[in-house]
Write an enzyme that holds these catalytic residues in place. Structure first.
Site, PDB file in Angstrom:
ATOM      1  N   LYS A   1       0.856  -1.187   0.000  1.00 27.94           N
ATOM      2  CA  LYS A   1       0.000   0.000   0.000  1.00 27.94           C
ATOM      3  C   LYS A   1       0.893   1.238   0.000  1.00 27.94           C
ATOM      4  O   LYS A   1       1.075   1.913   1.009  1.00 27.94           O
ATOM      5  CB  LYS A   1      -0.960  -0.019   1.190  1.00 27.94           C
ATOM      6  CG  LYS A   1      -2.111   0.964   1.007  1.00 27.94           C
ATOM      7  CD  LYS A   1      -3.227   0.664   1.970  1.00 27.94           C
ATOM      8  CE  LYS A   1      -4.210   1.807   2.066  1.00 27.94           C
ATOM      9  NZ  LYS A   1      -4.901   2.134   0.829  1.00 27.94           N
TER      10      LYS A   1
HETATM   11  N1  PMP Z   1      -7.760  -1.464  -3.350  1.00 26.31           N
HETATM   12  C1  PMP Z   1      -7.101  -0.301  -3.313  1.00 26.31           C
HETATM   13  C2  PMP Z   1      -6.260   0.090  -4.463  1.00 26.31           C
HETATM   14  C3  PMP Z   1      -7.199   0.528  -2.184  1.00 26.31           C
HETATM   15  O1  PMP Z   1      -6.552   1.688  -2.135  1.00 26.31           O
HETATM   16  C4  PMP Z   1      -8.024   0.140  -1.117  1.00 26.31           C
HETATM   17  C5  PMP Z   1      -8.172   1.022   0.080  1.00 26.31           C
HETATM   18  N2  PMP Z   1      -7.219   0.740   1.064  1.00 26.31           N
HETATM   19  C6  PMP Z   1      -8.687  -1.090  -1.204  1.00 26.31           C
HETATM   20  C7  PMP Z   1      -8.539  -1.867  -2.336  1.00 26.31           C
HETATM   21  C8  PMP Z   1      -9.522  -1.583  -0.070  1.00 26.31           C
HETATM   22  O2  PMP Z   1      -8.661  -1.993   0.967  1.00 26.31           O
HETATM   23  P1  PMP Z   1      -9.155  -2.030   2.472  1.00 26.31           P
HETATM   24  O3  PMP Z   1     -10.428  -2.790   2.449  1.00 26.31           O
HETATM   25  O4  PMP Z   1      -8.086  -2.753   3.199  1.00 26.31           O
HETATM   26  O5  PMP Z   1      -9.344  -0.631   2.894  1.00 26.31           O
END
Ligand code: PMP
Length: 308
Positions: free
Chosen positions: A157
């Site tokens: 991330k």
């Molecule tokens: N995909 C991307 C590219 C994201 O930025 C996010 C947000 N964090 C998600 C999926 C969803 O991830 P999460 O459920 O862990 O927030």
């Protein structure tokens, strides 16, 4: 935009006023996007008596994994990171729903290979709960392809990954849509710029797997558990073709910030009836109950912030 006056930001072990939470223009974080982060949600309980952070541990483990893959020279323990997040919410006395951003960035004036020194920041922004209707999206299959594990791993991330998300988002907005949906280089469905995607076909929830160009989303995992444990409708994780989106009965995006966001139109074609689907609505009702602590799937998912 959130009100900034009076807010405190955690910056490298200290709480500083919002205006002072700055890093240098020559830092690798700025020059090369050497920065990883987590977006985490705090939820007020239904009776307003407390605040819980949703799946804090999983977010912090993923932050550690992002730092590890990028070979950051400093590691933080889960206990340290947990204290940073809880401390930031407590110091700001945020007792409403909120969005928390914890970020680990490479500071100093290093060049491309710099892995430290590592700085840590954490912010909390109050936010209003929004009805599912207000999160409904019209999506476009973007002509940009999703980054992939061989070049720019979506599992990390990293702030820099959002360049890909931004390209799709600005294209979608310029073309009159709300959200892009990215295909992988192999032409399979991946995710949007900031959320994962589920479709429903004949009552079966389907979502791309974690090796199909997606962030290993915590909300996606929550939805998988809700579908199997609560709704008795186990989801299938597999490759998804573009044209399956056009014939799906329902579709929704999911993510910590997006929660459950119904997709009612893709490339100008209605998804199902072009309305919020029944199963999507049901999944949202359960998700909302889970984050507010009235339905329990896993007691470890909620971390209380305040003792009183
Ligand atoms: N995909 C991307 C590219 C994201 O930025 C996010 C947000 N964090 C998600 C999926 C969803 O991830 P999460 O459920 O862990 O927030």
């Amino acid at each position: 935009m959130y009100k900034s006056a009076g807010r405190l930001v955690h910056l490298d072990g200290k709480m500083v006023p919002y205006e002072e939470a700055k890093i240098h223009v020559l830092s690798p974080a700025v020059k090369y996007g050497a920065s990883v982060f987590e977006g985490i949600c705090g939820y007020a309980t239904r009776d307003g008596s407390g605040v819980n952070i949703f799946r804090l541990r999983e977010h912090l483990v993923r932050l550690q994994q992002s730092m590890h893959i990028l070979r950051y020279e400093q590691a933080y323990s889960l206990e340290e990171l947990t204290e940073v997040v809880l401390g930031t919410v407590r110091e700001n006395d945020v007792r409403t729903d909120s969005h928390i951003r914890i970020q680990a960035h490479v500071l100093g004036e290093g060049l491309m290979g710099a892995c430290g020194p590592v700085g840590l920041s954490c912010t909390v922004s109050p936010r209003d709960a929004r009805a599912i209707e207000a999160r409904t999206k019209r999506a476009q299959i973007t002509s940009w392809r999703r980054i992939d594990d061989a070049s720019m791993p979506p599992r990390v991330k990293a702030a820099a990954n959002y360049h890909n998300g931004r390209l799709g988002t600005v294209q979608a907005r310029a073309d009159g849509y709300d959200e892009p949906i990215f295909l992988t280089n192999a032409g399979k469905v991946a995710e949007s710029g900031g959320a994962c995607l589920f479709i429903l076909r004949d009552g079966v929830p389907i979502t791309p797997g974690v090796t199909h160009g997606i962030l290993e989303s915590i909300t996606r995992d929550t939805m998988l558990r809700i579908f199997s444990d609560v709704l008795d409708r186990p989801a299938v994780t597999r490759e998804v073709d573009r044209t399956e989106l056009y014939v799906a009965d329902e579709a929704f995006l999911c993510g910590s910030a997006y929660e459950v966001s119904p997709v009612t139109d893709i490339d100008g074609m209605k998804v199902g009836k072009g309305e919020i689907g029944d199963i999507t609505r049901e999944a949202w009702d359960i998700y909302e109950a889970v984050v507010r602590g009235t339905t329990n799937v896993d007691p470890a998912w909620l971390t209380p912030v305040f003792d009183d």
